[in-house]
Design an enzyme around this catalytic site. Structure first.
Site, PDB file in Angstrom:
ATOM      1  CB  ALA A   1       8.980  10.466  -5.600  1.00  0.00           C
TER       2      ALA A   1
ATOM      3  CB  THR B   1       7.559  11.365 -11.535  1.00  0.00           C
ATOM      4  OG1 THR B   1       8.927  11.732 -11.760  1.00  0.00           O
ATOM      5  CG2 THR B   1       7.215  11.584 -10.074  1.00  0.00           C
TER       6      THR B   1
ATOM      7  NE  ARG C   1       7.879  15.572   1.541  1.00  0.00           N
ATOM      8  CZ  ARG C   1       7.830  14.278   1.817  1.00  0.00           C
ATOM      9  NH1 ARG C   1       7.941  13.402   0.848  1.00  0.00           N
ATOM     10  NH2 ARG C   1       7.657  13.860   3.060  1.00  0.00           N
TER      11      ARG C   1
ATOM     12  CD  GLN D   1      13.972   8.690  -0.213  1.00  0.00           C
ATOM     13  OE1 GLN D   1      14.389   9.269  -1.212  1.00  0.00           O
ATOM     14  NE2 GLN D   1      13.566   9.338   0.856  1.00  0.00           N
TER      15      GLN D   1
ATOM     16  CB  VAL E   1       6.669   1.494  -1.914  1.00  0.00           C
ATOM     17  CG1 VAL E   1       7.290   2.133  -0.684  1.00  0.00           C
ATOM     18  CG2 VAL E   1       5.541   2.382  -2.459  1.00  0.00           C
TER      19      VAL E   1
ATOM     20  CG  HIS F   1      10.548   4.816   2.565  1.00  0.00           C
ATOM     21  ND1 HIS F   1      10.474   6.056   1.950  1.00  0.00           N
ATOM     22  CD2 HIS F   1      11.357   4.998   3.636  1.00  0.00           C
ATOM     23  CE1 HIS F   1      11.204   6.928   2.616  1.00  0.00           C
ATOM     24  NE2 HIS F   1      11.756   6.310   3.645  1.00  0.00           N
TER      25      HIS F   1
ATOM     26  CG  ASN G   1      15.394  16.278  -7.500  1.00  0.00           C
ATOM     27  OD1 ASN G   1      14.922  15.148  -7.555  1.00  0.00           O
ATOM     28  ND2 ASN G   1      14.758  17.279  -6.912  1.00  0.00           N
TER      29      ASN G   1
END
Length: 246
Positions: free
Chosen positions: A28, A32, A40, A105, A107, A123, A212
Protein backbone atom coordinates in the site's frame (compact mmCIF):
# COMPACT_ATOMS: atom_id res chain seq x y z
CA UNK A 1 18.64 9.82 8.86
CA UNK A 2 18.25 11.18 5.32
CA UNK A 3 21.92 10.61 4.48
CA UNK A 4 21.76 7.10 5.95
CA UNK A 5 18.70 6.28 3.84
CA UNK A 6 20.34 7.68 0.71
CA UNK A 7 23.50 5.69 1.38
CA UNK A 8 21.53 2.45 1.78
CA UNK A 9 19.48 3.28 -1.32
CA UNK A 10 22.67 3.59 -3.35
CA UNK A 11 24.00 0.30 -1.94
CA UNK A 12 20.72 -1.37 -2.94
CA UNK A 13 20.91 0.17 -6.41
CA UNK A 14 24.46 -1.14 -6.74
CA UNK A 15 23.19 -4.68 -6.10
CA UNK A 16 20.41 -4.15 -8.66
CA UNK A 17 22.98 -3.01 -11.24
CA UNK A 18 25.47 -5.78 -10.57
CA UNK A 19 23.07 -8.71 -10.36
CA UNK A 20 20.37 -7.75 -12.91
CA UNK A 21 17.98 -10.19 -11.25
CA UNK A 22 15.73 -8.31 -8.85
CA UNK A 23 12.17 -9.08 -7.79
CA UNK A 24 10.19 -6.24 -6.24
CA UNK A 25 7.30 -6.74 -3.83
CA UNK A 26 5.05 -3.70 -3.39
CA UNK A 27 2.32 -2.86 -0.93
CA UNK A 28 0.00 0.00 0.00
CA UNK A 29 2.86 2.43 0.71
CA UNK A 30 3.69 2.37 -3.00
CA UNK A 31 0.22 3.72 -3.80
CA UNK A 32 -0.39 6.18 -0.95
CA UNK A 33 1.88 8.72 -2.65
CA UNK A 34 -0.50 8.62 -5.60
CA UNK A 35 -3.27 9.68 -3.21
CA UNK A 36 -4.68 6.20 -2.58
CA UNK A 37 -5.69 5.62 1.08
CA UNK A 38 -3.95 2.67 2.70
CA UNK A 39 -5.53 0.19 5.11
CA UNK A 40 -3.70 0.06 8.44
CA UNK A 41 -2.49 3.60 9.14
CA UNK A 42 -4.42 5.99 11.38
CA UNK A 43 -6.25 7.35 8.35
CA UNK A 44 -6.52 4.01 6.53
CA UNK A 45 -9.67 2.21 5.39
CA UNK A 46 -9.63 -0.38 8.17
CA UNK A 47 -9.59 2.29 10.91
CA UNK A 48 -13.03 3.36 9.71
CA UNK A 49 -14.53 0.00 8.75
CA UNK A 50 -14.08 -3.51 10.11
CA UNK A 51 -12.75 -5.46 7.11
CA UNK A 52 -14.31 -8.69 8.33
CA UNK A 53 -17.77 -7.15 7.95
CA UNK A 54 -17.26 -5.93 4.40
CA UNK A 55 -14.32 -7.40 2.44
CA UNK A 56 -15.56 -10.98 2.58
CA UNK A 57 -17.48 -13.42 0.41
CA UNK A 58 -20.17 -13.45 3.12
CA UNK A 59 -20.67 -9.70 2.68
CA UNK A 60 -21.23 -10.19 -1.07
CA UNK A 61 -23.85 -12.82 -0.34
CA UNK A 62 -25.54 -11.37 2.74
CA UNK A 63 -24.91 -7.60 2.77
CA UNK A 64 -24.37 -6.67 -0.86
CA UNK A 65 -25.54 -3.09 -0.42
CA UNK A 66 -22.75 -2.35 2.07
CA UNK A 67 -20.21 -4.33 0.03
CA UNK A 68 -21.13 -2.46 -3.15
CA UNK A 69 -21.03 0.94 -1.43
CA UNK A 70 -17.55 0.29 -0.05
CA UNK A 71 -16.03 -0.85 -3.34
CA UNK A 72 -17.76 1.75 -5.49
CA UNK A 73 -16.40 4.41 -3.08
CA UNK A 74 -12.92 2.95 -3.47
CA UNK A 75 -13.26 3.03 -7.25
CA UNK A 76 -14.42 6.65 -7.15
CA UNK A 77 -11.46 7.56 -4.91
CA UNK A 78 -9.09 5.95 -7.44
CA UNK A 79 -10.48 7.81 -10.43
CA UNK A 80 -8.38 10.94 -9.75
CA UNK A 81 -5.20 9.04 -8.81
CA UNK A 82 -2.31 8.26 -11.13
CA UNK A 83 1.05 6.43 -10.91
CA UNK A 84 3.85 8.52 -9.39
CA UNK A 85 7.52 8.83 -10.33
CA UNK A 86 8.42 5.75 -8.30
CA UNK A 87 6.19 3.59 -10.49
CA UNK A 88 7.99 4.91 -13.56
CA UNK A 89 11.38 4.15 -11.98
CA UNK A 90 10.37 0.49 -11.75
CA UNK A 91 9.12 0.56 -15.34
CA UNK A 92 12.49 1.89 -16.51
CA UNK A 93 14.38 -0.77 -14.52
CA UNK A 94 12.25 -3.49 -16.06
CA UNK A 95 12.83 -2.09 -19.55
CA UNK A 96 16.61 -2.06 -19.02
CA UNK A 97 16.58 -5.69 -17.83
CA UNK A 98 17.34 -5.06 -14.16
CA UNK A 99 14.00 -6.18 -12.71
CA UNK A 100 12.46 -9.55 -13.54
CA UNK A 101 9.12 -9.16 -11.76
CA UNK A 102 6.99 -6.83 -9.69
CA UNK A 103 4.71 -8.81 -7.38
CA UNK A 104 2.16 -6.50 -5.80
CA UNK A 105 -0.40 -6.59 -3.04
CA UNK A 106 -2.00 -3.50 -4.57
CA UNK A 107 -5.15 -3.85 -6.63
CA UNK A 108 -5.15 -0.43 -8.33
CA UNK A 109 -3.32 -1.40 -11.53
CA UNK A 110 -0.87 1.52 -11.33
CA UNK A 111 2.15 -0.63 -12.18
CA UNK A 112 0.58 -1.62 -15.49
CA UNK A 113 -0.62 1.94 -16.09
CA UNK A 114 3.00 3.07 -15.70
CA UNK A 115 3.99 0.61 -18.43
CA UNK A 116 5.28 -2.38 -16.47
CA UNK A 117 4.71 -5.72 -18.19
CA UNK A 118 5.94 -8.36 -15.74
CA UNK A 119 3.48 -7.79 -12.90
CA UNK A 120 1.74 -10.37 -10.72
CA UNK A 121 -1.28 -9.09 -8.77
CA UNK A 122 -1.27 -11.21 -5.64
CA UNK A 123 -4.50 -9.73 -4.31
CA UNK A 124 -6.28 -9.39 -7.63
CA UNK A 125 -7.48 -6.21 -9.35
CA UNK A 126 -10.13 -3.66 -8.47
CA UNK A 127 -10.10 -2.63 -12.13
CA UNK A 128 -11.63 -5.93 -13.33
CA UNK A 129 -15.01 -7.39 -12.44
CA UNK A 130 -16.77 -10.73 -12.41
CA UNK A 131 -19.85 -12.51 -11.20
CA UNK A 132 -19.46 -13.81 -7.66
CA UNK A 133 -21.59 -16.81 -8.55
CA UNK A 134 -20.45 -18.04 -11.98
CA UNK A 135 -17.20 -16.10 -12.48
CA UNK A 136 -18.15 -14.59 -15.85
CA UNK A 137 -16.34 -11.29 -16.50
CA UNK A 138 -18.36 -8.06 -16.39
CA UNK A 139 -17.83 -4.41 -17.27
CA UNK A 140 -17.08 -1.78 -14.63
CA UNK A 141 -20.21 0.15 -15.63
CA UNK A 142 -22.36 -2.89 -14.85
CA UNK A 143 -20.89 -3.18 -11.37
CA UNK A 144 -21.20 0.55 -10.67
CA UNK A 145 -24.87 0.42 -11.71
CA UNK A 146 -25.39 -2.60 -9.43
CA UNK A 147 -26.54 -4.66 -12.39
CA UNK A 148 -26.97 -8.42 -12.12
CA UNK A 149 -24.76 -10.87 -14.00
CA UNK A 150 -25.93 -11.14 -17.60
CA UNK A 151 -25.17 -14.86 -17.56
CA UNK A 152 -26.72 -16.14 -14.34
CA UNK A 153 -28.26 -13.15 -12.54
CA UNK A 154 -25.67 -13.30 -9.75
CA UNK A 155 -24.01 -10.40 -7.92
CA UNK A 156 -21.11 -8.58 -9.55
CA UNK A 157 -17.90 -7.80 -7.68
CA UNK A 158 -14.38 -6.50 -8.29
CA UNK A 159 -11.90 -9.28 -9.01
CA UNK A 160 -10.02 -8.75 -5.74
CA UNK A 161 -9.04 -11.36 -3.17
CA UNK A 162 -11.44 -11.06 -0.25
CA UNK A 163 -10.63 -12.20 3.29
CA UNK A 164 -10.76 -15.98 3.44
CA UNK A 165 -10.24 -16.46 -0.30
CA UNK A 166 -7.23 -18.10 -1.93
CA UNK A 167 -4.62 -16.01 -3.75
CA UNK A 168 -4.58 -16.38 -7.55
CA UNK A 169 -2.68 -19.63 -8.09
CA UNK A 170 -0.71 -18.59 -11.18
CA UNK A 171 0.36 -15.24 -9.70
CA UNK A 172 1.41 -16.83 -6.42
CA UNK A 173 3.33 -19.69 -8.04
CA UNK A 174 5.23 -17.46 -10.46
CA UNK A 175 6.08 -14.97 -7.70
CA UNK A 176 7.44 -17.76 -5.50
CA UNK A 177 9.53 -19.20 -8.32
CA UNK A 178 11.13 -15.88 -9.26
CA UNK A 179 11.70 -14.84 -5.63
CA UNK A 180 13.53 -18.11 -5.01
CA UNK A 181 15.84 -17.41 -7.98
CA UNK A 182 16.31 -13.68 -7.32
CA UNK A 183 19.64 -12.12 -6.41
CA UNK A 184 17.74 -9.32 -4.64
CA UNK A 185 14.20 -9.06 -3.28
CA UNK A 186 13.24 -5.43 -2.73
CA UNK A 187 10.14 -4.83 -0.58
CA UNK A 188 8.50 -1.43 -1.08
CA UNK A 189 5.78 0.09 1.07
CA UNK A 190 4.33 -2.85 2.93
CA UNK A 191 4.06 -3.60 6.64
CA UNK A 192 4.41 -7.33 5.91
CA UNK A 193 1.44 -8.14 8.12
CA UNK A 194 -0.61 -10.04 5.57
CA UNK A 195 -0.13 -13.79 5.19
CA UNK A 196 1.02 -15.49 2.98
CA UNK A 197 2.63 -12.63 1.00
CA UNK A 198 4.71 -11.67 4.04
CA UNK A 199 6.49 -15.04 3.70
CA UNK A 200 7.88 -14.29 0.22
CA UNK A 201 11.09 -12.39 1.17
CA UNK A 202 12.28 -15.33 3.27
CA UNK A 203 12.20 -17.65 0.24
CA UNK A 204 15.11 -16.01 -1.56
CA UNK A 205 18.71 -17.12 -1.34
CA UNK A 206 19.77 -13.64 -2.47
CA UNK A 207 19.94 -10.30 -0.69
CA UNK A 208 16.88 -8.58 0.76
CA UNK A 209 16.03 -4.89 1.17
CA UNK A 210 13.00 -3.00 2.42
CA UNK A 211 11.69 0.56 2.00
CA UNK A 212 8.89 1.69 4.31
CA UNK A 213 7.82 4.98 5.80
CA UNK A 214 6.93 3.43 9.17
CA UNK A 215 8.56 0.78 11.35
CA UNK A 216 7.51 -2.73 10.29
CA UNK A 217 9.35 -4.57 13.10
CA UNK A 218 10.75 -6.84 10.38
CA UNK A 219 13.73 -4.65 9.47
CA UNK A 220 16.22 -6.92 11.24
CA UNK A 221 15.26 -9.72 8.84
CA UNK A 222 16.60 -7.68 5.89
CA UNK A 223 20.12 -7.00 4.70
CA UNK A 224 19.22 -3.34 4.03
CA UNK A 225 16.34 -1.39 5.63
CA UNK A 226 15.47 2.12 4.45
CA UNK A 227 13.01 4.35 6.26
CA UNK A 228 11.37 6.85 3.94
CA UNK A 229 8.78 7.40 1.25
CA UNK A 230 8.69 4.88 -1.57
CA UNK A 231 8.90 7.56 -4.24
CA UNK A 232 11.87 9.41 -2.74
CA UNK A 233 13.96 6.32 -2.06
CA UNK A 234 13.24 4.84 -5.49
CA UNK A 235 14.31 8.13 -7.06
CA UNK A 236 17.60 7.97 -5.12
CA UNK A 237 18.14 4.51 -6.58
CA UNK A 238 17.13 5.59 -10.06
CA UNK A 239 19.59 8.51 -10.03
CA UNK A 240 22.37 6.13 -8.99
CA UNK A 241 21.47 3.70 -11.78
CA UNK A 242 21.35 6.47 -14.40
CA UNK A 243 24.77 7.71 -13.31
CA UNK A 244 26.01 4.13 -13.56
CA UNK A 245 24.86 3.98 -17.18
CA UNK A 246 21.59 2.11 -16.79
Amino acid sequence: MLSETKEKAELTAQIIAEQKNTVILTGAGMSTESGVPDFRSESGWWRKIDPLTIATAEAVEENYTLFHEFYSNRLSALSDCRPHEGHYCLERWEKTGLVKLVATQNVDGFHQEAGLVNVEELHGSIQRFRCHNCGVEAAKEKFMKKSACASCGGKLRPNVVLFGEMLPETAWKRSMELVEKAELVLVVGTSLQVYPVNQLPALTRGKTAIINRDETFAETDFDLAMKGSAKEVLLYMDNYLKNAGF
